[in-house]
Design a protein around this motif. Structure first.
Motif, PDB file in Angstrom:
ATOM      1  N   GLY A  59      30.147  31.488  10.464  1.00  0.00           N
ATOM      2  CA  GLY A  59      30.623  31.023   9.105  1.00  0.00           C
ATOM      3  C   GLY A  59      29.590  32.152   8.058  1.00  0.00           C
ATOM      4  N   ASN A  60      28.643  32.655   8.836  1.00  0.00           N
ATOM      5  CA  ASN A  60      27.519  33.399   7.868  1.00  0.00           C
ATOM      6  C   ASN A  60      28.356  34.618   7.534  1.00  0.00           C
ATOM      7  OD1 ASN A  60      25.719  31.682   7.905  1.00  0.00           O
ATOM      8  ND2 ASN A  60      24.986  32.260   9.776  1.00  0.00           N
ATOM      9  N   TYR A  61      29.396  35.234   7.993  1.00  0.00           N
ATOM     10  CA  TYR A  61      29.974  36.384   7.998  1.00  0.00           C
ATOM     11  C   TYR A  61      30.922  36.444   6.342  1.00  0.00           C
ATOM     12  CZ  TYR A  61      29.480  37.055  12.717  1.00  0.00           C
ATOM     13  OH  TYR A  61      28.893  37.293  14.014  1.00  0.00           O
ATOM     14  N   PHE A  62      30.978  35.288   5.932  1.00  0.00           N
ATOM     15  CA  PHE A  62      31.965  34.901   5.033  1.00  0.00           C
ATOM     16  C   PHE A  62      31.262  34.589   3.642  1.00  0.00           C
ATOM     17  CE2 PHE A  62      33.977  33.989   8.835  1.00  0.00           C
ATOM     18  CZ  PHE A  62      35.375  34.393   8.789  1.00  0.00           C
ATOM     19  N   ARG A  63      31.854  35.014   2.509  1.00  0.00           N
ATOM     20  CA  ARG A  63      31.386  34.786   1.166  1.00  0.00           C
ATOM     21  C   ARG A  63      32.465  34.059   0.453  1.00  0.00           C
ATOM     22  NH1 ARG A  63      30.431  40.373  -1.172  1.00  0.00           N
ATOM     23  NH2 ARG A  63      32.308  40.642  -0.093  1.00  0.00           N
ATOM     24  N   ALA A  64      32.235  33.392  -0.610  1.00  0.00           N
ATOM     25  CA  ALA A  64      33.312  32.907  -1.606  1.00  0.00           C
ATOM     26  C   ALA A  64      33.965  34.264  -2.275  1.00  0.00           C
ATOM     27  CB  ALA A  64      32.530  32.052  -2.598  1.00  0.00           C
TER      28      ALA A  64
ATOM     29  N   ALA B  75      33.129  38.218 -14.098  1.00  0.00           N
ATOM     30  CA  ALA B  75      32.049  37.290 -13.137  1.00  0.00           C
ATOM     31  C   ALA B  75      30.764  37.985 -13.116  1.00  0.00           C
ATOM     32  CB  ALA B  75      32.748  37.088 -11.922  1.00  0.00           C
ATOM     33  N   THR B  76      29.940  37.145 -12.547  1.00  0.00           N
ATOM     34  CA  THR B  76      28.701  37.948 -12.244  1.00  0.00           C
ATOM     35  C   THR B  76      28.835  38.635 -10.588  1.00  0.00           C
ATOM     36  OG1 THR B  76      27.809  35.820 -11.500  1.00  0.00           O
ATOM     37  CG2 THR B  76      27.208  36.384 -13.420  1.00  0.00           C
ATOM     38  N   SER B  77      27.904  39.122 -10.073  1.00  0.00           N
ATOM     39  CA  SER B  77      27.721  39.814  -8.928  1.00  0.00           C
ATOM     40  C   SER B  77      28.037  38.544  -8.056  1.00  0.00           C
ATOM     41  CB  SER B  77      26.388  40.116  -8.572  1.00  0.00           C
ATOM     42  OG  SER B  77      26.206  41.309  -9.255  1.00  0.00           O
ATOM     43  N   PRO B  78      28.878  38.979  -6.681  1.00  0.00           N
ATOM     44  CA  PRO B  78      29.277  38.075  -5.820  1.00  0.00           C
ATOM     45  C   PRO B  78      27.849  37.730  -4.708  1.00  0.00           C
ATOM     46  CG  PRO B  78      30.172  40.184  -5.289  1.00  0.00           C
ATOM     47  CD  PRO B  78      29.600  40.440  -6.535  1.00  0.00           C
TER      48      PRO B  78
ATOM     49  N   GLU C 228      49.153  33.199   7.528  1.00  0.00           N
ATOM     50  CA  GLU C 228      48.757  32.461   6.290  1.00  0.00           C
ATOM     51  C   GLU C 228      47.516  33.138   5.731  1.00  0.00           C
ATOM     52  OE1 GLU C 228      47.123  28.310   4.119  1.00  0.00           O
ATOM     53  OE2 GLU C 228      47.945  28.614   6.356  1.00  0.00           O
ATOM     54  N   VAL C 229      47.576  33.760   4.459  1.00  0.00           N
ATOM     55  CA  VAL C 229      46.298  34.121   3.812  1.00  0.00           C
ATOM     56  C   VAL C 229      45.747  32.832   2.880  1.00  0.00           C
ATOM     57  CG1 VAL C 229      45.499  35.904   2.199  1.00  0.00           C
ATOM     58  CG2 VAL C 229      47.287  36.539   3.635  1.00  0.00           C
ATOM     59  N   GLN C 230      44.288  33.024   3.145  1.00  0.00           N
ATOM     60  CA  GLN C 230      43.739  31.785   2.394  1.00  0.00           C
ATOM     61  C   GLN C 230      42.504  32.423   1.634  1.00  0.00           C
ATOM     62  OE1 GLN C 230      42.538  28.698   5.251  1.00  0.00           O
ATOM     63  NE2 GLN C 230      44.474  29.241   6.509  1.00  0.00           N
ATOM     64  N   LEU C 231      41.888  31.753   0.725  1.00  0.00           N
ATOM     65  CA  LEU C 231      40.813  32.107  -0.169  1.00  0.00           C
ATOM     66  C   LEU C 231      39.744  31.254   0.161  1.00  0.00           C
ATOM     67  CD1 LEU C 231      39.929  33.957  -2.548  1.00  0.00           C
ATOM     68  CD2 LEU C 231      40.503  32.010  -4.174  1.00  0.00           C
ATOM     69  N   VAL C 232      38.525  32.134   0.594  1.00  0.00           N
ATOM     70  CA  VAL C 232      37.141  31.298   0.822  1.00  0.00           C
ATOM     71  C   VAL C 232      36.645  30.760  -0.302  1.00  0.00           C
ATOM     72  CG1 VAL C 232      35.007  31.381   1.978  1.00  0.00           C
ATOM     73  CG2 VAL C 232      37.036  32.426   2.915  1.00  0.00           C
ATOM     74  N   THR C 233      36.266  29.543  -0.635  1.00  0.00           N
ATOM     75  CA  THR C 233      35.562  29.111  -1.906  1.00  0.00           C
ATOM     76  C   THR C 233      34.195  28.563  -1.524  1.00  0.00           C
ATOM     77  OG1 THR C 233      36.873  26.893  -1.713  1.00  0.00           O
ATOM     78  CG2 THR C 233      37.725  28.164  -2.994  1.00  0.00           C
TER      79      THR C 233
ATOM     80  N   GLY D 290      39.807  41.060   2.668  1.00  0.00           N
ATOM     81  CA  GLY D 290      38.975  41.891   1.553  1.00  0.00           C
ATOM     82  C   GLY D 290      38.465  40.792   0.943  1.00  0.00           C
ATOM     83  N   HIS D 291      38.105  41.181  -0.429  1.00  0.00           N
ATOM     84  CA  HIS D 291      37.257  40.322  -1.557  1.00  0.00           C
ATOM     85  C   HIS D 291      38.039  40.419  -2.896  1.00  0.00           C
ATOM     86  CE1 HIS D 291      33.919  37.892  -2.275  1.00  0.00           C
ATOM     87  NE2 HIS D 291      33.745  38.542  -3.306  1.00  0.00           N
ATOM     88  N   THR D 292      38.320  39.314  -3.399  1.00  0.00           N
ATOM     89  CA  THR D 292      38.623  39.254  -4.816  1.00  0.00           C
ATOM     90  C   THR D 292      37.657  38.501  -5.785  1.00  0.00           C
ATOM     91  OG1 THR D 292      40.559  38.551  -5.911  1.00  0.00           O
ATOM     92  CG2 THR D 292      39.799  37.108  -4.318  1.00  0.00           C
ATOM     93  N   ASN D 293      37.732  38.935  -6.879  1.00  0.00           N
ATOM     94  CA  ASN D 293      36.543  38.542  -7.956  1.00  0.00           C
ATOM     95  C   ASN D 293      37.180  38.086  -9.158  1.00  0.00           C
ATOM     96  OD1 ASN D 293      33.690  38.783  -7.184  1.00  0.00           O
ATOM     97  ND2 ASN D 293      34.707  40.503  -6.121  1.00  0.00           N
ATOM     98  N   GLU D 294      36.871  37.169 -10.040  1.00  0.00           N
ATOM     99  CA  GLU D 294      37.614  37.073 -11.263  1.00  0.00           C
ATOM    100  C   GLU D 294      37.028  38.139 -12.387  1.00  0.00           C
ATOM    101  OE1 GLU D 294      35.555  33.232 -12.039  1.00  0.00           O
ATOM    102  OE2 GLU D 294      36.858  32.015 -10.710  1.00  0.00           O
TER     103      GLU D 294
END
Length: 381
Positions: A87-92, A146-149, A103-108, A139-143
């Motif tokens: 789980g340490n591989y993942f970021r919000a 937003a500030t840095s991920p 199915e594609v999901q968004l990590v929160t 990949g990664h998606t940002n608002e």
């Protein structure tokens, strides 16, 4: 004392045996040729001098993208476990895809062994999934604004090996050295033999040595490829084309294309038989049958890998040396001598009526990115 006589025609058995000249070839034939291709390659292509009896290096890799669900989930499950510590591989903000349901999901949110997600990004609806389904970071998606991920980097990993002191000594009395022998002087002939034996020991250590340190002495020993390459290990038996392709793929998936393949004779025979199956007689005078494969090409990556037969492995059981093959990525492996090979003459005691010498080397081996190399073992035919 009576004089010996021969009655009639004398034969070769009639004179005394001391009088008969022996038809002895001066050159003494060795049973096996020098087969130390691996050592020769590394000494010429990839050498970095060691600075201590303990050799250390750092390895790194890109942030992993692959994990798996550790628990089954329903179509409305939003928090679930993944493989321990992955789980340490993942970021919000990471988009992930279940490789089975698509199915594609968004990590929160993410912790060491758990993910919290928003379900069903895109057209594939949320669905139940099974434990063990692989999930991949797409990949990664940002608002906007937003500030840095979350900042996430991999740590370098430390690896180490020790040196082995290889020594091969010989010696003869001065009387033996002064005597004339078929094959030349004993000392010089043995010096050349010991040079080959010395290099064979280095070669075998680079493949099969065990890394160790003992405070007694102290004594250290160099670990070989078998000690470090543990991920890409294919257990075989009867080798077929599909298994050979799988073996090649495991190594070629990572690293450079500068790879070589060392094979036991039985492995070389099987690979050659794959090609021999397509042999066609081209004319009525064709009397040569058989092929020798000098390189293999991966059907996936197109890389051509030179093949070197380790003839000396052929005399051992197929459960160990005799059934093995090893792919080495020459960009990620280095021979590391602390003391280069040298000939030391006149090692006998000052008052000894003898002459003696020895070959001596202290060396280690560095294997970086072990997943760029691969072992095949247990081939029986």
């Amino acid at each position: 004392m009576a004089v010996s006589t021969v009655s009639g025609v004398a034969t070769t058995a009639s004179p005394t045996s001391n009088q008969l000249k022996i038809d002895m070839r001066e050159q003494i034939t060795m049973l096996e040729p020098d087969q130390t291709q691996f050592t020769t390659m590394l000494m010429k292509l990839s050498t970095e001098k060691a600075k201590s009896f303990k050799v250390e290096w750092l390895t790194d890799e890109y942030l992993p993208r692959l994990s798996a669900w550790s628990v089954s989930g329903a179509s409305d499950t939003v928090t679930n476990g993944v493989t321990t510590d992955e789980g340490n591989y993942f970021r919000a903000g990471d988009q992930i895809i279940d490789t089975v349901t698509l199915e594609v999901q968004l990590v929160t949110g993410a912790s060491a062994s758990c993910l919290t997600v928003t379900r069903s990004l895109g057209t594939v609806a949320a669905a139940s999934y099974a434990s063990g389904n692989q999930i991949v970071i797409v990949g990664h998606t940002n608002e906007q604004g937003a500030t840095s991920p979350t900042r996430l980097i991999t740590k370098t990993a430390a690896a180490y090996n020790y040196t082995s002191i290889q020594r091969h000594a010989w010696g003869f009395t001065e009387t033996a050295e002064a005597t004339e022998w078929y094959g030349g002087k004993l000392y010089e002939r043995e010096r050349m033999k010991k040079a080959v034996e010395h290099k064979i020991d280095i070669e075998n250590t680079l493949f099969f040595g065990g890394r160790s340190y003992s405070a007694t002495g102290p004594r250290t020993s160099c670990g070989g490829a078998i000690e470090f390459v543990t991920t890409n290990v294919t257990d075989s038996g009867t080798l077929d084309k599909g298994e050979l392709g799988d073996f090649l793929r495991t190594s070629l998936q990572y690293g450079s294309e500068n790879k070589v393949l060392f094979v036991a004779p039985i492995v070389a025979q099987v690979i050659s038989e794959f090609l021999a199956d397509n042999w066609v007689r081209t004319g009525i005078n064709e009397r040569l049958w058989g092929v020798k494969v000098s390189a293999v090409i991966s059907g996936i990556y197109g890389s051509e890998i030179p093949v070197f037969v380790k003839r000396d492995w052929g005399k051992y059981s197929t459960s160990y040396f005799g059934g093995r093959a090893f792919i080495a990525d020459l960009n990620n492996i280095q021979y590391a001598p602390l003391r280069a090979t040298r000939l030391i003459q006149n090692t006998q005691a000052n008052d000894a009526d003898s002459v003696a010498g020895e070959w001596k080397t202290e060396h280690s081996l560095k294997i970086e990115s072990e997943t760029t190399h691969a072992w095949l073992k247990g081939v029986t035919g």
